[in-house]
Scaffold this motif. Structure first.
Motif, PDB file in Angstrom:
ATOM      1  N   GLU A   1       0.823  -1.203   0.000  1.00  0.00           N
ATOM      2  CA  GLU A   1       0.000   0.000   0.000  1.00  0.00           C
ATOM      3  C   GLU A   1       0.859   1.255   0.000  1.00  0.00           C
ATOM      4  N   ILE A   2       1.976   1.231   0.737  1.00  0.00           N
ATOM      5  CA  ILE A   2       2.902   2.365   0.700  1.00  0.00           C
ATOM      6  C   ILE A   2       3.473   2.517  -0.705  1.00  0.00           C
ATOM      7  N   ALA A   3       3.851   1.405  -1.326  1.00  0.00           N
ATOM      8  CA  ALA A   3       4.396   1.455  -2.679  1.00  0.00           C
ATOM      9  C   ALA A   3       3.382   2.063  -3.644  1.00  0.00           C
TER      10      ALA A   3
ATOM     11  N   GLU B   1       9.154   6.824  -7.652  1.00  0.00           N
ATOM     12  CA  GLU B   1       9.525   5.448  -7.991  1.00  0.00           C
ATOM     13  C   GLU B   1      10.213   4.784  -6.799  1.00  0.00           C
ATOM     14  N   PRO B   2       9.663   3.681  -6.276  1.00  0.00           N
ATOM     15  CA  PRO B   2      10.317   2.977  -5.167  1.00  0.00           C
ATOM     16  C   PRO B   2      11.198   1.840  -5.672  1.00  0.00           C
ATOM     17  N   ILE B   3      12.164   1.460  -4.860  1.00  0.00           N
ATOM     18  CA  ILE B   3      12.977   0.287  -5.126  1.00  0.00           C
ATOM     19  C   ILE B   3      12.885  -0.647  -3.931  1.00  0.00           C
ATOM     20  N   LEU B   4      12.677  -1.930  -4.185  1.00  0.00           N
ATOM     21  CA  LEU B   4      12.700  -2.939  -3.125  1.00  0.00           C
ATOM     22  C   LEU B   4      14.141  -3.342  -2.879  1.00  0.00           C
TER      23      LEU B   4
ATOM     24  N   ASN C   1      15.059  -8.525   1.993  1.00  0.00           N
ATOM     25  CA  ASN C   1      14.542  -9.889   2.071  1.00  0.00           C
ATOM     26  C   ASN C   1      13.029  -9.911   1.909  1.00  0.00           C
ATOM     27  N   PHE C   2      12.582 -10.096   0.678  1.00  0.00           N
ATOM     28  CA  PHE C   2      11.163 -10.186   0.383  1.00  0.00           C
ATOM     29  C   PHE C   2      10.864 -11.588  -0.146  1.00  0.00           C
ATOM     30  N   THR C   3       9.737 -12.134   0.267  1.00  0.00           N
ATOM     31  CA  THR C   3       9.351 -13.457  -0.217  1.00  0.00           C
ATOM     32  C   THR C   3       8.885 -13.355  -1.663  1.00  0.00           C
ATOM     33  N   THR C   4       8.790 -14.510  -2.318  1.00  0.00           N
ATOM     34  CA  THR C   4       8.319 -14.540  -3.702  1.00  0.00           C
ATOM     35  C   THR C   4       6.916 -13.957  -3.806  1.00  0.00           C
ATOM     36  N   ALA C   5       6.054 -14.326  -2.855  1.00  0.00           N
ATOM     37  CA  ALA C   5       4.689 -13.811  -2.870  1.00  0.00           C
ATOM     38  C   ALA C   5       4.667 -12.295  -2.681  1.00  0.00           C
ATOM     39  N   GLU C   6       5.504 -11.800  -1.777  1.00  0.00           N
ATOM     40  CA  GLU C   6       5.578 -10.349  -1.558  1.00  0.00           C
ATOM     41  C   GLU C   6       6.064  -9.639  -2.807  1.00  0.00           C
TER      42      GLU C   6
ATOM     43  N   TYR D   1       4.142  -6.682  -4.952  1.00  0.00           N
ATOM     44  CA  TYR D   1       4.728  -5.365  -5.244  1.00  0.00           C
ATOM     45  C   TYR D   1       4.796  -5.126  -6.752  1.00  0.00           C
ATOM     46  N   LYS D   2       5.158  -6.160  -7.499  1.00  0.00           N
ATOM     47  CA  LYS D   2       5.239  -6.028  -8.955  1.00  0.00           C
ATOM     48  C   LYS D   2       3.872  -5.681  -9.530  1.00  0.00           C
ATOM     49  N   ASP D   3       2.821  -6.369  -9.033  1.00  0.00           N
ATOM     50  CA  ASP D   3       1.470  -6.092  -9.499  1.00  0.00           C
ATOM     51  C   ASP D   3       1.028  -4.678  -9.133  1.00  0.00           C
ATOM     52  N   MET D   4       1.567  -4.146  -8.037  1.00  0.00           N
ATOM     53  CA  MET D   4       1.267  -2.777  -7.638  1.00  0.00           C
ATOM     54  C   MET D   4       1.956  -1.748  -8.534  1.00  0.00           C
TER      55      MET D   4
END
Length: 287
Positions: free
Chosen positions: A55-57, A66-69, A72-77, A81-84
């Motif tokens: 939601e922040i993204a 533009e944010p950058i990840l 340590n993010f899981t595959t689901a996370e 984020y990509k879909d966002m």
């Protein structure tokens, strides 16, 4: 050159987070750690979020930040984020912090036009191409696409033929092809029904190259840097230079009993275009 991002979303241990902050400060950024409630108070800073959420993204992207990840993010996370709409991900070991890129490449003279009717894909492509120093325009309407190519520069055109009706699109672009020189990369599902019918409409005369959506990002990333120079698969090349060095003679393999100065050749493997490779790595999660 512009900054690649305006916010960092990270889930890192404190020491690694401090290393990241120090690296960004060395690059000239002013870093402010923020929350969802406070980030708007730091308009002149690079915002860092230690407890990020999709939601922040989304809120940042709505404000054209533009944010950058990073971390340590899981595959689901990552998929969420990509879909966002998040396009950038850095997840290397922190011993490689020197490879963390922060600026786009210098602006080239090449212009890309994108027409996929997918806002998320258009957005990711726009961020990628701008990061690579390219000028890019995304169009969502065929009429605007035709006018864009007619009135402005267009060196490369990306089309998604799986969502575009070729019976409507091909005639206008065929006429443009006879008037202006541009190259086209087309997305096409070769397992899709009515493939032969679609090919007969002439999409292959518009798009010199057709790739499936599953291969699209891999092909695109492997195509940079855009150069006529020969490149090997890993972007490395061998260099040699003459050197003088000591050569030892050993007894029983480990006791030195002789030494001489000899002329030899130093052979090294060096990475070609490291800045480009570092930026490309931010988009590997699309492949």
């Amino acid at each position: 050159m512009d900054s690649l991002f305006g916010a960092v979303l990270t889930q890192l241990p404190e020491l690694e987070k401090n290393l990241l902050v120090s690296w960004l400060e060395v690059q000239g950024f002013v870093i402010k750690e923020c929350t969802q409630k406070t980030w708007k108070d730091h308009s002149d800073s690079l915002r860092l979020f230690s407890k990020p959420t999709p939601e922040i993204a989304k809120e940042l992207l709505d404000w054209s930040i533009e944010p950058i990840l990073c971390g340590n993010f899981t595959t689901a996370e990552k998929e969420k984020y990509k879909d966002m709409g998040v396009s950038l991900l850095w997840e290397k070991l922190y011993t490689e912090i020197h490879t963390f890129p922060s600026k786009t490449l210098p602006l080239s003279k090449l212009t890309w036009v994108v027409y996929t009717k997918d806002q998320n894909l258009d957005k990711h492509l726009s961020v990628f191409l701008k990061a690579m120093g390219q000028t890019v325009f995304t169009e969502g309407n065929l009429e605007f696409l035709i006018k864009r190519i007619q009135t402005g520069p267009c060196h490369f055109l990306i089309l998604d033929w799986d969502v575009i009706d070729p019976r409507i699109t091909v005639p206008g672009l065929t006429k443009l092809k006879s008037e202006k020189q541009f190259l086209s990369l087309g997305i096409k599902d070769f397992m899709k029904e009515h493939l032969y019918r679609d090919l007969k409409t002439g999409i292959g005369t518009i798009s010199e190259v057709l790739v499936s959506k599953s291969d699209f990002w891999q092909v695109l990333l492997q195509s940079f840097p855009l150069t006529e120079e020969s490149k090997n698969e890993y972007g490395w090349k061998e260099t040699q230079k003459p050197i003088s060095k000591l050569q030892f003679t050993f007894q029983e393999k480990h006791i030195p009993i002789g030494m001489a100065l000899v002329e030899s050749t130093d052979i090294k493997m060096i990475q070609t275009h490291p800045q480009i490779q570092n930026i490309l790595d931010l988009f590997r999660w699309f492949t």
